[in-house]
Design a protein around this motif. Structure first.
Motif, PDB file in Angstrom:
ATOM      1  N   ASP A 140       0.860  -1.188   0.000  1.00  0.00           N
ATOM      2  CA  ASP A 140       0.000   0.000   0.000  1.00  0.00           C
ATOM      3  C   ASP A 140       0.895   1.238   0.000  1.00  0.00           C
ATOM      4  O   ASP A 140       2.113   1.162   0.191  1.00  0.00           O
ATOM      5  CB  ASP A 140      -0.963  -0.003   1.187  1.00  0.00           C
ATOM      6  CG  ASP A 140      -0.267  -0.061   2.531  1.00  0.00           C
ATOM      7  OD1 ASP A 140       0.802   0.563   2.685  1.00  0.00           O
ATOM      8  OD2 ASP A 140      -0.776  -0.747   3.448  1.00  0.00           O
ATOM      9  N   ALA A 141       0.292   2.394  -0.211  1.00  0.00           N
ATOM     10  CA  ALA A 141       1.065   3.619  -0.351  1.00  0.00           C
ATOM     11  C   ALA A 141       1.882   3.929   0.907  1.00  0.00           C
ATOM     12  O   ALA A 141       3.011   4.436   0.834  1.00  0.00           O
ATOM     13  CB  ALA A 141       0.129   4.786  -0.674  1.00  0.00           C
ATOM     14  N   GLY A 142       1.336   3.595   2.083  1.00  0.00           N
ATOM     15  CA  GLY A 142       2.027   3.874   3.340  1.00  0.00           C
ATOM     16  C   GLY A 142       3.304   3.076   3.487  1.00  0.00           C
ATOM     17  O   GLY A 142       4.368   3.617   3.834  1.00  0.00           O
ATOM     18  N   LYS A 143       3.242   1.754   3.226  1.00  0.00           N
ATOM     19  CA  LYS A 143       4.436   0.921   3.350  1.00  0.00           C
ATOM     20  C   LYS A 143       5.478   1.272   2.298  1.00  0.00           C
ATOM     21  O   LYS A 143       6.675   1.219   2.558  1.00  0.00           O
ATOM     22  CB  LYS A 143       4.054  -0.545   3.232  1.00  0.00           C
ATOM     23  CG  LYS A 143       3.326  -1.093   4.454  1.00  0.00           C
ATOM     24  CD  LYS A 143       3.083  -2.584   4.329  1.00  0.00           C
ATOM     25  CE  LYS A 143       2.412  -3.130   5.593  1.00  0.00           C
ATOM     26  NZ  LYS A 143       2.151  -4.592   5.487  1.00  0.00           N
ATOM     27  N   ALA A 145       5.978   4.201   1.109  1.00  0.00           N
ATOM     28  CA  ALA A 145       6.610   5.456   1.522  1.00  0.00           C
ATOM     29  C   ALA A 145       7.606   5.239   2.655  1.00  0.00           C
ATOM     30  O   ALA A 145       8.674   5.867   2.690  1.00  0.00           O
ATOM     31  CB  ALA A 145       5.528   6.453   1.938  1.00  0.00           C
ATOM     32  N   LYS A 146       7.281   4.347   3.592  1.00  0.00           N
ATOM     33  CA  LYS A 146       8.160   4.106   4.740  1.00  0.00           C
ATOM     34  C   LYS A 146       9.281   3.118   4.448  1.00  0.00           C
ATOM     35  O   LYS A 146      10.328   3.140   5.104  1.00  0.00           O
ATOM     36  CB  LYS A 146       7.330   3.578   5.914  1.00  0.00           C
ATOM     37  CG  LYS A 146       6.320   4.584   6.463  1.00  0.00           C
ATOM     38  CD  LYS A 146       5.509   3.954   7.585  1.00  0.00           C
ATOM     39  CE  LYS A 146       4.470   4.923   8.122  1.00  0.00           C
ATOM     40  NZ  LYS A 146       3.635   4.304   9.192  1.00  0.00           N
ATOM     41  N   CYS A 148      10.132  -1.219   3.648  1.00  0.00           N
ATOM     42  CA  CYS A 148       9.884  -2.440   4.412  1.00  0.00           C
ATOM     43  C   CYS A 148      10.804  -3.556   3.924  1.00  0.00           C
ATOM     44  O   CYS A 148      11.530  -3.405   2.942  1.00  0.00           O
ATOM     45  CB  CYS A 148       8.416  -2.863   4.297  1.00  0.00           C
ATOM     46  SG  CYS A 148       7.909  -3.276   2.610  1.00  0.00           S
ATOM     47  N   GLU A 272      -2.700   2.102  -5.616  1.00  0.00           N
ATOM     48  CA  GLU A 272      -3.205   3.485  -5.630  1.00  0.00           C
ATOM     49  C   GLU A 272      -2.502   4.344  -6.685  1.00  0.00           C
ATOM     50  O   GLU A 272      -3.049   5.364  -7.118  1.00  0.00           O
ATOM     51  CB  GLU A 272      -3.021   4.140  -4.257  1.00  0.00           C
ATOM     52  CG  GLU A 272      -3.830   3.485  -3.144  1.00  0.00           C
ATOM     53  CD  GLU A 272      -3.015   2.451  -2.400  1.00  0.00           C
ATOM     54  OE1 GLU A 272      -3.235   2.284  -1.192  1.00  0.00           O
ATOM     55  OE2 GLU A 272      -2.143   1.817  -3.025  1.00  0.00           O
ATOM     56  N   LYS A 327      -3.854   8.583  -6.413  1.00  0.00           N
ATOM     57  CA  LYS A 327      -3.091   9.327  -5.423  1.00  0.00           C
ATOM     58  C   LYS A 327      -1.643   9.496  -5.856  1.00  0.00           C
ATOM     59  O   LYS A 327      -1.044   8.581  -6.398  1.00  0.00           O
ATOM     60  CB  LYS A 327      -3.125   8.604  -4.076  1.00  0.00           C
ATOM     61  CG  LYS A 327      -4.509   8.453  -3.482  1.00  0.00           C
ATOM     62  CD  LYS A 327      -4.451   7.698  -2.167  1.00  0.00           C
ATOM     63  CE  LYS A 327      -5.833   7.520  -1.566  1.00  0.00           C
ATOM     64  NZ  LYS A 327      -5.782   6.752  -0.299  1.00  0.00           N
TER      65      LYS A 327
END
Length: 374
Positions: A140-143, A145-146, A148, A272, A327
């Motif tokens: 997903d966009a969050g992972k 960006a961070k 993993c 996304e 997004k």
């Protein structure tokens, strides 16, 4: 192309395995007359003609037929002289008795071999670098960006543990293919049989390389690699986006006969930020319409293509935005790429069409003005 020992030449020609040379010749003539491309216009006729020609080229030659039968049976000594380790010699014959026979396998170039070598089949020596293994990692966009770490279990071709990728345990170098003599191709003169001249085809034993693996490894069959399950840990860096790739060197498919392995490629997928196929096609149509708008306006022929352009724009925009706006900047980058591809495709057609319309309009005006002066 399938190797020689993967094909049943007897079945291809429709003869029994104990068929005589005359029966093989007659079966070939019958099939070749029906399948020759000059006579048969079916799409696969040429391929089938080559296949029966290849079968005849092998089975009509006594030495090639013996070698083929031996490879199919898994006994490399079938049809050869009684060399050391062969069944007829009882394992105690002259160690060089097989030299010069139809099976030039092993480090001494002849039938010399040990019991461990029985049942091995000559394979094409074809060194090629291994291909990359591409694996999609969905985030997903969050992972993304961070960043993993992901562990992946996958199948790949790895270097053979027995021969260490060489293709042979005992022989260090490949040998000249005994079927084609190193040419990589075999010729079959059909003039006396069918009147069609000479047919040349890729050698079915070496698969066109002119060389074969001497004393092929039992584990890998001479290719130097085996299918296995592997594991790899991939670190996805922070700030990754859809389409980004992370490579792990040397963890792709191993090359054949000792060549370098490819890489494991982890391709980041962020739904996304990704255009679905229908949206991409929609923006492609929008781009396709743009050259018509620009050149139509410059040549004053936009009215002639207005309906066509309006349809492309409306249908394209509907398809592109029917699921809303994605997004992030990467989504817009994909949109721009799709529009750019469409514009480049429509450019030449737009120039041609507007030029034709300009000439037509100009000729009409000239005719009207001439008629008024008269």
């Amino acid at each position: 192309m399938a190797s020689m020992n993967d094909k049943d030449y007897y079945a291809i020609l429709g003869v029994e395995k104990d068929a005589t040379t005359d029966e093989i010749r007659k079966a070939f003539q019958k099939k070749a007359r029906k399948l020759h491309p000059d006579v048969n216009k079916e799409p696969d006729a040429e391929e089938k003609f080559k296949e029966v020609s290849e079968a005849y080229a092998v089975l009509s030659d006594e030495d090639k037929r013996k070698r083929y039968d031996a490879m199919r049976s898994g006994n490399p000594f079938a049809g050869s002289s009684a060399g050391y380790g062969s069944p007829s010699a009882g394992g105690y014959g002259d160690p060089f008795g097989g030299m010069g026979g139809p099976f030039a396998w092993g480090p001494f170039g002849g039938g010399f071999n040990t019991g461990a070598g029985r049942g091995k089949q000559s394979r094409s020596y074809n060194p090629r670098a291994g291909a990359d293994v591409v694996f999609e990692v969905n985030l997903d966009a969050g992972k993304a960006a961070k960043g993993c770490r992901r562990g992946v279990t996958y199948q790949r071709y790895a270097a053979c543990d027995v021969c260490h990728g060489a293709g042979s345990v005992h022989a260090e170098h490949p040998e000249t293919c005994p079927t084609c003599g190193g040419r990589g191709r075999i010729s079959l003169d059909l003039g006396s049989l069918l009147g069609f001249g000479v047919v040349e085809m890729e050698c079915p034993e070496c698969e066109g390389t002119g060389k074969v693996v001497a004393d092929p490894c039992d584990a890998c069959g001479g290719s130097g690699r085996t299918l296995t399950a592997s594991e790899v840990v991939v670190d996805i860096p922070a700030g990754s986006h859809d389409g980004d790739e992370v490579r792990v060197k040397g963890m792709g498919n191993a090359g054949t006969n000792g060549e370098a392995a490819g890489d494991f490629v982890a391709r980041v997928v962020v739904p996304e930020e990704r255009l679905d196929p229908r949206a991409a096609n929609g923006f492609y149509l929008v781009g396709f319409a743009l050259p018509f708008i620009v050149f139509g306006a410059l040549s004053h022929t936009l009215g002639s293509v207005a309906l066509f352009v309006a349809f492309l724009l409306l249908f394209g925009l509907y398809s592109g935005f029917r699921h809303g706006i994605g997004k992030g900047a990467r989504w817009w980058k994909h949109v721009a790429a799709a529009i750019g591809n469409g514009a480049s495709s429509g450019l030449v057609l737009a120039i041609f069409f507007t030029s034709m319309m300009s000439c037509t309009v100009g000729a009409g005006r000239a005719g009207y003005t001439g008629g008024m002066l008269v």
